[in-house]
Enzyme design. Structure first.
Site, short mmCIF file in Angstrom:
data_model
loop_
_atom_site.label_atom_id
_atom_site.label_comp_id
_atom_site.label_asym_id
_atom_site.label_seq_id
_atom_site.Cartn_x
_atom_site.Cartn_y
_atom_site.Cartn_z
N TYR A 1 28.04 -31.83 -28.53
CA TYR A 1 27.64 -30.19 -28.62
C TYR A 1 29.03 -29.47 -28.25
CZ TYR A 1 25.60 -25.69 -28.09
OH TYR A 1 25.18 -24.34 -27.92
N SER B 1 30.07 -21.03 -27.58
CA SER B 1 29.31 -21.30 -26.47
C SER B 1 30.01 -21.47 -25.17
CB SER B 1 28.64 -22.66 -26.68
OG SER B 1 28.19 -23.49 -25.51
#
Ligand code: NAP
Ligand code: GCO
Ligand code: CA
Length: 266
Positions: free
Chosen positions: A160, A147
């Site tokens: 996250y 990501s």
């Protein structure tokens, strides 16, 4: 032998975790179009049934399973079932993932743990389940879906970002530990992609205007747009194929240029 044969996945078996919709569905479809036999998993019967309809509509033969990637026993049973029905897994895409957008000091430890469990511990569990057979077979490809948050932080995504930063290093560690067994482990770092996971960031405001975050991300992306799941298909086929046999431990950012760009002057 055509030059493009090196991108073919004919005869290969691929497992895509979280392949019922979103990025996982797109990557599984691309690997299938390149010749791979596809297995995917998710948690929800409803998502599975819907996904099977979508794969059929796309004329893709995929085997779908209910399996929570955080449950090691279930993952081992899933891998054994796939090996029985399709053959040993040549390509693993650790795609299943969640996000919780909560200011860090408001986030319960259990919520932090749940995100890390799915986004970081599960790729360890699934990779550990498939690597022995890859070693036996003499080759393997593992693609971890990282990501922007493998590189950058932002408010409300502490769990996250910690998980995706860890996933970047797990990618490098699998490369280091198993490169000698001809296993290539790389990551794909998508930018901001239009999927159910990012739908809240693109929701129209009550006055019909675009979400502030939507406008922010488009201004931070040189491509001037959100990514689409199809933007990830070519990079995934490349990293799953012989064309990337000497690429290992890399994170390929498919972000429209976000990481390279300081941002448009206001
Ligand atoms: P999504 O639309 O929320 O899809 C997530 C998929 O994972 C679904 O198939 C979901 O199915 C499955 N899943 C979630 N938890 C699971 C579990 N514990 N066990 C098994 N399956 C599970 O997400 P996405 O946007 O496609 O993102 C896919 C991956 O790309 C994630 O790792 C995400 O972090 C990463 N990513 C996304 C973006 C983006 O902008 N969208 C950008 C960078 C990275 P069930 O709910 O049925 O389990
Ligand atoms: C967020 C977004 C991002 C994307 C993606 C960016 O809330 O910032 O959900 O985290 O999902 O990971 O690469
Ligand atoms: Ca190869």
């Amino acid at each position: 032998m055509s030059y493009l044969d090196q991108f073919s996945l004919e005869g290969k078996v691929a497992l895509v975790t979280g392949g019922s919709y979103g990025i996982g569905f797109a990557i599984a479809s691309a690997l299938a179009r390149a010749g791979a036999k596809i297995a995917f998993n998710c948690r929800s019967e409803e998502h599975l049934a819907q996904a099977m309809k979508e794969y059929k509509k796309a004329e893709i033969i995929a085997q779908g399973y209910i399996c929570d990637v955080t449950e090691e026993a279930a993952v081992l049973a899933l891998v054994a079932e796939i090996e029985k029905t399709l053959g040993t897994i040549d390509i693993l895409v650790n795609n299943a993932g969640i996000i919780k957008r909560i200011p860090m000091c408001d986030m319960a430890v259990e919520e932090f743990r749940q995100v890390v469990d799915i986004d970081l511990v599960a790729p360890f569990i699934v990779s550990k389940a498939v690597i022995p057979a890859m070693i036996q077979k003499g080759h393997g490809k593992i693609i971890n879906i990282c990501s922007m948050m493998s590189e950058l932080g932002r408010e409300t995504v502490s769990a996250y970002a910690a998980a995706k930063g860890g996933l970047k290093m797990l990618t490098r560690n699998i490369c280091s530990e198993f490169g000698g067994a001809n296993i290539q482990c790389n990551g794909i770092g998508p930018g901001y992609i239009a999927t159910p996971q990012t739908a809240p960031l693109r929701e129209l405001q009550s006055d019909g205007s675009r979400h502030p975050f939507d406008k922010f991300i488009v201004s931070k992306t040189p491509a001037g747009r959100w990514g689409e799941t199809k933007d990830l298909e070519g990079p995934a086929v490349f990293l799953a194929s012989d064309a990337s046999d000497f690429v290992n431990g890399q994170i390929l950012y498919v972000d429209g240029g976000i990481l390279a760009y300081i941002g448009k002057q206001p």
